[in-house]
Design an enzyme around this catalytic site. Structure first.
Site, PDB file in Angstrom:
ATOM      1  N   ASP A 386      42.664  41.737  34.949  1.00  0.00           N
ATOM      2  CA  ASP A 386      41.977  40.498  35.241  1.00  0.00           C
ATOM      3  C   ASP A 386      41.653  39.853  33.904  1.00  0.00           C
ATOM      4  OD1 ASP A 386      40.465  38.616  36.621  1.00  0.00           O
ATOM      5  OD2 ASP A 386      38.656  39.750  36.197  1.00  0.00           O
ATOM      6  N   LYS A 387      41.400  38.573  33.899  1.00  0.00           N
ATOM      7  CA  LYS A 387      41.063  37.965  32.613  1.00  0.00           C
ATOM      8  C   LYS A 387      39.556  37.908  32.410  1.00  0.00           C
ATOM      9  CE  LYS A 387      41.100  33.557  31.667  1.00  0.00           C
ATOM     10  NZ  LYS A 387      39.913  33.330  30.866  1.00  0.00           N
ATOM     11  N   ARG A 564      36.536  27.636  29.539  1.00  0.00           N
ATOM     12  CA  ARG A 564      36.518  27.483  31.002  1.00  0.00           C
ATOM     13  C   ARG A 564      35.936  26.120  31.318  1.00  0.00           C
ATOM     14  NH1 ARG A 564      36.316  32.462  33.624  1.00  0.00           N
ATOM     15  NH2 ARG A 564      34.877  31.767  35.220  1.00  0.00           N
ATOM     16  N   THR A 644      45.041  36.231  36.863  1.00  0.00           N
ATOM     17  CA  THR A 644      43.741  35.573  36.811  1.00  0.00           C
ATOM     18  C   THR A 644      43.706  34.397  37.757  1.00  0.00           C
ATOM     19  OG1 THR A 644      42.223  34.382  35.393  1.00  0.00           O
ATOM     20  CG2 THR A 644      44.540  34.209  34.848  1.00  0.00           C
ATOM     21  N   ASP A 791      38.853  41.270  42.205  1.00  0.00           N
ATOM     22  CA  ASP A 791      39.847  42.246  41.734  1.00  0.00           C
ATOM     23  C   ASP A 791      39.949  43.456  42.648  1.00  0.00           C
ATOM     24  OD1 ASP A 791      40.146  40.669  39.426  1.00  0.00           O
ATOM     25  OD2 ASP A 791      38.352  41.593  38.598  1.00  0.00           O
TER      26      ASP A 791
END
Lengths: 1102, 339
Positions: A386-387, A564, A644, A791
């Site tokens: 996952d990021k 983000r 992601t 996740d």
């Protein structure tokens, strides 16, 4: 007066799926006869057994395992049929195994019982007929009215009826349910009688459902396991109890993952079973052939009983076959299962104990949820990561924002707290400013549109998502401080230090599908405003298009820089419109069926036609040592895929930062953008691009085999692949016949890329990708690592799931197989622990088969010299103890402590990991080697002693030795050889190894003296009396034992020596390297990755 | 800082064991150790091998087959199973002194004393002198458990039943006269067997213990009369019986019958002619077995067996050769690398 909740449920026809509850067990109306409905009690039973059913149930479960069942059958055959060995020889080990397992399971169950009791006996207060009664939690029945005080956990699922707070709310945390530590607000059922004693009501609610993760229930449902906070006490009526609570329904065992090693074991077992069967078959056949010769079947010195003579020939053959099976059954060792289990169980402690995994911040170390997969950590070929929160810290910092297309960047953090000012704050030139009104609207939006709560001591904010905290903090820096939420009123301290109050009317919660959240607030002026924030892709289509363009520029630039981004929009709601929305929301929230879908529909309807105010950029820093970890993993030959939900640009920049993509990497992009480029139909373009990339990455590239051997770095090119969710679903789900073709193309391209980035993934798509790779050719071992609820699906899907103890709750950790505090720990977990565990268990398995093969082979050969009469070569005690006592401990110690390469060297030399890839030590070749070795040893043992016994006078007094002496000499050679063989394989001699290896041999000698030194009253035959001692008094026996041991081990030593010349370099050099240390591994950082792997590899493999 | 670390309860123990850092000896099988080691082991083995081979070569063995399948064999007539109490005489000569003490073995071939059902057909309880087992013998003794009159057989079972009750008499022919060579029947069985493992019931006279029991079917005399010449050598501690009861490992075996240690023959059997009188009473032709007697002297390594010496020589040589090969390999590959 009664309130009938039925009204709330009008129109819902599907009564079957709902339950009716009488609050306080009082019938609603006198006319209806009161039939107390049957619900389960409030006992939580996570334990499997009771004292009474433990024995039968546990035995039943244990014998359901094929291996145990097999041993049981052997045991029964021994009891029923006249067999060469007494039932004790197989009964005792089986008994031991069963007992050990039963004790372990019993202990675990006892722990569960204890935990259950703690919950079940917990005292609770029940309001009954106006009295407050203290009861044990397990006595709660559905319909009971309970009182819960602050800091207590709810004993069952409750509907909140009364709160001590004035505003009819209460706060709870669900930390033990999903790990979210923020306070959640719940409301009492509206319009309810204050006097609960006289309340007579019925309640209809859904049948229990386990959808804990979808939403934590409607806002007046309090879940078992949650804790009451900030509220003196509340009263509620129990609606779901015991095993029907949401917590219990969510408590289900995960499906068991099996490791590749276990599959290998089973394959080997089959081979050995075939060997066993064929041995028995050969012996039976030969026996009857031999007996058919005259005089052999029944010589005068060995007459049969009448009963045997009368037995049917075929029955005799069958029982003989069974007898041979029993005689040779030790070739499939009972104890291997115990040893493997113990190795896994004990071995996993080294992960929990490792202090390198301890994170001082969260004060926790690694967590092992299953020990079955330890060795799988050494076999990983694909890492899916996952990021957010995994590669990055999920520690958000507000960087900048843009309002109406003007960029504001808060540069000078040192200036006064509310330094955000139109005149000196922004970076942009002074002329281009958004109006002050717009600025304030934007900041108010940031202050209002969130679910953050204010924590009083120590001061701070709590939120389920760190982005929100960053935004609120960002707004604070620019002059708007969120003061908190009090009885549905949000307070804001504005720039002019005035307090503004807004009524919070509705929160339209965030969800990963919508990718946005909204609030509806009512200003003092009476205006009702909807503020919405969310991902650009989900906001842009819902705002006026002319506003989009200036902001899109900023958003894309920010994303490229690795930030983000979130867009903020608002919408004024007219009174009628709000009334409509309000009604729709309320209706949807009360829906019993399909609540989620209905809510979603309303949300989508409301969040349209908004106007865009601006966008924010929040930085998410990389995890410590993220780049180094990724590099090490790539050096170890592991392919890394980043999955992601984030935007492509953001994710791409993270990948560059992690050095997953290098400047030289050629990126192959397969996203909506590239598909739209050609101006043609997406499907056509997809087809074209796939073929093009395939040609580039697969056909023109050298084959994978070459790349392993190390010469690829010179010739070929590195590729990185980028795909997004929409395109991926096109690839996977395309309707036409190409679908499977696309899939293969896609996989082949990805497999030839050094790194793959999948962005804009929905949680389910993550799992889909993992599944796709998992089931691809060669079924590679996959590992998923993530920290958030999104996740979970991929963690569950992959062979090994790793949870990061991050900030997004504990769901990932709870569903993972292993949990570590930080990404950087993955390196040691795989390269050191995984590698060692794999080598240990692989050696353990091979050794076990080997030692039992050379144990039983002499017994098989002896049949040719005793008229195939099933005469055992070894005494029963030796047969029984061989696997339990004489040879079990050294291999267990080995399999726990061995470090054939030091941990230091493993960590600094990632390519070593490749040496064990693809189950290298448990494939058929090494298995064949070990099998041949076992055969060789067995032949040496038997025929060596056979040659010696051509003249059985072995002492200087001319006395002769008998068959038990023969067996004892063979057995002594056997025990010493297999133990010394292990000693030869041991590279890492701790005092434990010394103790166990020499101790086992000493124990064997002492035991033999002891066993032969006493006339055992319970034995009918004193076969071994003084056999061992007499054997030791013969020089010839000593000499033959020595020479046979040396002969058996000679090839091993030679092989080791001829293989060795190269390893001293890696082993001796590496400690030096790490000691020099101050230059942190010169190879890893300065030189390009590929060069490094190549040169380092050349040291080790050659 | 350190204090803070200690306060955290979750912190893993920092011990060598939990951190997998136990001090360890990491032996390397490097050429420097292996080559000299191999040379040493090889030389030692060759030494032992030579000693063993010489010792074995010095042991004298005389094997005489008396099965009597051939026409010209002196025991040809006796090999007919219908013959009862047949005695045959075997003539042989010794050319040089057969050094003493000489051990006198009898041998049987293709006789499966290691047959499983045969082997378990005995009752060690009886043989330990436990009278309770006299009444109710071990059920594995079938079909030699009770006789036709339902009397328990003592000692029961196949092994005891078909004991090779041999009587050999050895004569040296001196000037045409037969001079009997004294045979010593003591110390032919394991010491622990006749002192501990096997015992007679503590009943005197011994024969009373055997009241209401039957002798094994094939036995000419009951157990308490096995050795009429020596009352202490009777019952279950009769040494011939003990030797027989220790089952041979392989179907071709020999068992110690007597030692020649007394009188004129204490130093061995002098050169000359001898005759061996055999009471031929053990039919072996039905299972194509063979019978023989063996005279042998023993050394510190036991009877003659060249296997050990050869094995040591071969493996010793192998070690030396391998060390030479390794030396060459190392000289070729390793030394240049070190430059």
């Amino acid at each position: 007066m009664a309130v009938n909740f039925n009204e709330m449920l009008k129109g819902d026809e599907r009564r079957v799926d709902s339950r009716t509850i009488y609050v306080g067990h009082r019938p609603c109306s006198a006319s209806e006869p009161f039939i107390p409905p049957k619900f389960c009690d409030n006992r939580i039973v996570s334990s499997k057994y009771t004292v009474w059913n433990f024995l039968p149930k546990n035995l039943f479960e244990q014998f359901r395992r094929i291996a145990n069942f097999y041993f049981l059958i052997i045991f029964l055959v021994q009891v029923i049929v006249d067999t060469p060995t007494s039932p004790v020889t197989s009964g005792l080990p089986l008994c031991f195994v069963i007992t050990v397992t039963a004790i372990k399971q019993g202990y675990e169950d006892w722990l569960r019982h204890k935990a259950d009791n703690e919950v079940n006996k917990y005292p609770v207060t029940v309001l009954e007929n106006g009295l407050r009664l203290r009861k044990e939690s397990e006595k709660i029945k559905v319909g009971d009215v309970l009182e819960v005080e602050e800091e207590e956990t709810f004993p069952c699922d409750l509907i909140l009826l009364r709160s001590s707070r004035d505003d009819d709310t209460c706060f709870v945390t669900t930390a033990s349910l999903d790990g979210e530590s923020n306070h959640k607000t719940h409301y009492t059922v509206p319009d309810i009688e204050k006097d609960l004693e006289s309340l007579s009501a019925t309640l209809e609610c859904e049948q229990p459902q386990p959808d804990l993760y979808k939403s934590l229930g409607p806002e007046n449902l309090l879940l078992k396991g949650a804790t009451l906070k900030n509220t003196e006490k509340v009263c509620g009526v129990a609606i779901y109890t015991g095993m029907e609570t949401k917590m219990a329904l969510n408590y289900q065992g995960k499906s068991q993952k099996r490791s590749a090693v276990e599959k290998s074991i089973n394959a080997f077992l089959l081979v050995y079973l075939c060997i066993l069967l064929s041995k028995a078959l050969v012996c039976t056949t030969l026996k009857y052939l031999w007996q058919s010769k005259p005089g052999q079947d029944e010589p005068w010195y060995n007459e049969k009983t009448q009963k045997v003579r009368d037995t049917n020939l075929y029955l005799k053959m069958f029982t003989d076959f069974l007898s041979f099976m029993v005689l040779f059954n030790f070739i499939i060792p009972v104890s291997m299962y115990v040893t493997v289990e113990m190795q896994k169980f004990l071995g996993s402690f080294f992960i929990t104990w490792d202090k390198d995994f301890f994170d001082p911040e969260i004060k926790e170390g690694a967590l092992v949820n299953t020990s079955d997969l330890n060795e799988e950590l050494g076999q990983v070929e694909y890492v899916f990561t996952d990021k957010t929160g995994t590669l990055t810290q999920n520690n958000m910092e507000f960087i900048e924002c843009c309002i109406d297309g003007f960029q504001y960047k808060h540069r000078d953090v040192n200036s006064e707290v509310d330094g955000f000012c139109v005149t000196d704050g922004p970076v942009n030139s002074l002329k281009e400013k958004a109006g002050r009104e717009r600025e304030e609207l934007f900041l108010r939006a940031l202050c209002l549109c969130h679910t953050v709560q204010v924590k009083e001591s120590p001061e701070g904010f709590i939120a389920s998502s760190p982005d929100e905290v960053a935004l609120v903090k960002g707004a604070m820096r620019y002059g708007f401080t969120f003061l908190g939420l009090e009885s549905k009123a949000m307070k804001i301290l504005n720039r002019s230090h005035e307090i503004e109050v807004y009524d919070l009317l509705h929160v339209l919660n965030f969800d990963p599908v919508r990718r946005r959240m909204s609030v509806i607030v009512k200003c003092k002026s009476g205006d009702i405003v909807l503020f919405c924030k969310g991902a650009d892709s989900s906001i842009f289509p819902r705002v006026r298009q002319e506003e989009v363009e200036p902001i899109r520029v900023h958003v894309e630039r920010n994303a490229k820089e690795g930030y983000r981004t979130l867009c903020v929009a608002y919408k004024l709601l007219g009174t009628e419109e709000y009334a409509r929305v309000d009604a729709a929301l309320r209706e949807a929230r009360l829906a019993l069926q399909g609540r989620e879908e209905k809510l979603m529909a309303v949300y989508n309807e409301v969040e349209t036609g908004m106007s865009l105010i601006g966008a924010t950029a929040v930085e998410d820093r990389l995890q410590e040592e993220a780049a180094e970890t990724m590099q090490a993993l790539q050096g170890a030959g592991i392919k890394i895929w980043v999955l992601t939900g984030d935007k492509m640009e953001t994710a791409k920049s993270t990948c560059f930062a992690c050095r997953l993509f290098q400047m030289t990497t050629e990126l192959l992009e397969l996203t909506v953008r590239t598909l739209d480029e050609g101006g043609r139909k997406r499907e056509e373009r997809l087809h074209e691009l796939l073929l093009e990339y395939h040609k580039k990455a697969v056909q023109d590239a050298p084959s994978v085999e070459n790349s392993i051997s190390g010469n690829w770095s010179v010739t070929s090119h590195e590729y990185g692949f980028i795909i997004d969710g929409a395109t991926l679903s096109m690839v996977l789900n395309s309707t036409d016949s190409n679908s499977s073709h696309y899939r293969t193309l896609f996989l082949q391209i990805c497999q030839n890329c050094t790194a793959v980035l999948c962005c804009r993934m929905a949680p389910l798509q993550k799992a889909q990708i993992v599944k796709l790779v998992k089931n691809s050719k060669g079924s590679p071992i996959t590992l998923s690592i993530g920290d958030g609820a999104n996740d979970v699906s991929m963690i569950l899907e992959a062979h090994v799931g790793i949870g990061i103890k991050g900030k997004e709750g504990r769901q990932a950790v709870r569903n993972s197989d292993y949990a570590i505090p930080k990404l950087k720990h993955l390196k040691k977990l795989l390269l050191a622990h995984g590698h060692l565990y794999y080598v240990r268990i692989a050696h353990l398995v091979q050794y076990f088969f080997y030692k039992n093969l050379c144990f039983i082979l002499p017994q098989f050969l002896y049949q040719f010299f005793c008229g195939h009469s099933q005469q055992p070569l070894y005494d029963a005690a030796y047969l029984t103890m061989y696997n339990i006592c004489f040879t079990s401990m050294p291999i267990l110690a080995y399999s726990l402590l061995e470090q054939h390469i030091s941990i230091q060297a493993l960590l600094s030399n990632a390519p070593l990991y490749r040496e064990i890839r693809k189950n290298a030590m448990l494939r058929w070749r090494p298995f064949l080697y070990w099998t041949l070795l076992g055969v060789f040893h067995g032949l040496v043992f038997f025929f060596g002693v056979r040659c010696l016994f051509r003249n059985s006078a072995l002492q200087d007094d001319g006395q002769v030795y008998g068959n038990w002496s023969y067996g004892t000499i063979v057995f002594t050679v056997l025990v010493f050889t297999v133990t010394l063989k292990l000693a030869l394989d041991t590279r890492h001699w701790t005092w434990i190894n010394h103790f166990v290896i020499w101790g086992s041999l000493a124990f064997y000698v002492l035991f033999s003296f002891f066993w032969g030194g006493i006339i055992w009253p319970f034995l009918r035959q004193q076969r071994m009396y003084f056999v061992f001692a007499t054997m030791l008094s013969s020089l010839s026996a000593w000499l033959v034992i020595i020479v046979l041991i040396v002969l058996s081990l000679l090839p091993e030593i030679l092989l080791a020596v001829f293989r060795k010349p190269f390893t001293p370099f890696t082993q001796q050099r590496n400690p030096v390297e790490s000691n020099v240390g101050a230059v942190p591994s010169p190879l890893s950082s300065t030189r390009p990755l590929l060069m490094r792997t190549f040169t380092d590899e050349s040291n080790t493999v050659i | 800082m350190v204090k803070e670390e200690n306060e955290s309860p979750n912190r893993p123990d920092n011990t060598a064991f939990t951190q997998q850092r136990l001090p360890a000896w990491q032996p390397m099988l490097s050429a420097g150790i292996v080559i000299p080691g191999f040379v040493l082991i090889g030389l030692a083995f060759i030494g032992i091998g030579v000693a063993l081979l010489i010792t074995s070569r010095n042991i004298q063995v005389l094997e005489l087959d008396y099965t009597g399948t051939e026409q010209n064999s002196p025991c040809f007539q006796c090999s007919d199973p219908d013959q009862q109490d047949c005695v045959c005489t075997l003539q042989f000569s010794i050319n040089s002194l057969f050094e003493g003490p000489v051990f006198f073995y009898y041998g049987l071939s293709n006789y499966f004393q290691n047959y499983r059902r045969y082997g378990v057909s005995r009752d060690d309880g009886q043989l330990y002198g436990d009278l309770s087992y006299f009444k109710e013998p071990y059920d594995q003794c079938e079909p030699y458990r009770f006789d036709r009159n339902k009397r328990p057989i003592v000692p029961c079972g196949s092994v005891a039943n078909c004991i090779a009750v041999y009587t050999f008499r050895l004569f040296q022919i001196v000037n045409g006269q037969q001079k009997e060579v004294p045979l010593d029947g003591k110390g032919i069985a394991w010491w622990t067997d006749y002192n501990i493992k096997f015992r007679n019931p503590t009943v005197t006279p011994l024969r009373n213990a055997f009241n209401s029991t039957a002798k094994p079917l094939f036995w000419p005399r009951p157990a308490y009369e096995l050795d009429p010449s020596d009352p202490a050598n009777n019952g279950f501690i009769n040494q011939d019986f003990l030797v027989w009861m220790r089952r041979a490992a392989l179907p071709d075996f020999r068992k110690l019958y007597r030692r020649i240690t007394e009188g004129d023959y204490a130093n061995g059997l002098p050169a000359g002619n001898y005759s061996l009188e055999i009471a031929y009473n053990y039919p072996v032709l039905s299972f194509s077995g063979r019978k023989m007697v063996v005279f042998s002297n023993v050394s510190w390594m036991g009877g003659k067996n060249e296997f050990l010496g050869i094995a040591y020589l071969v493996i010793g040589t192998l070690c030396v050769v391998m060390s030479v090969v390794m030396l060459i390999v190392y000289a070729k590959f390793k030394f240049p690398e070190e430059d």
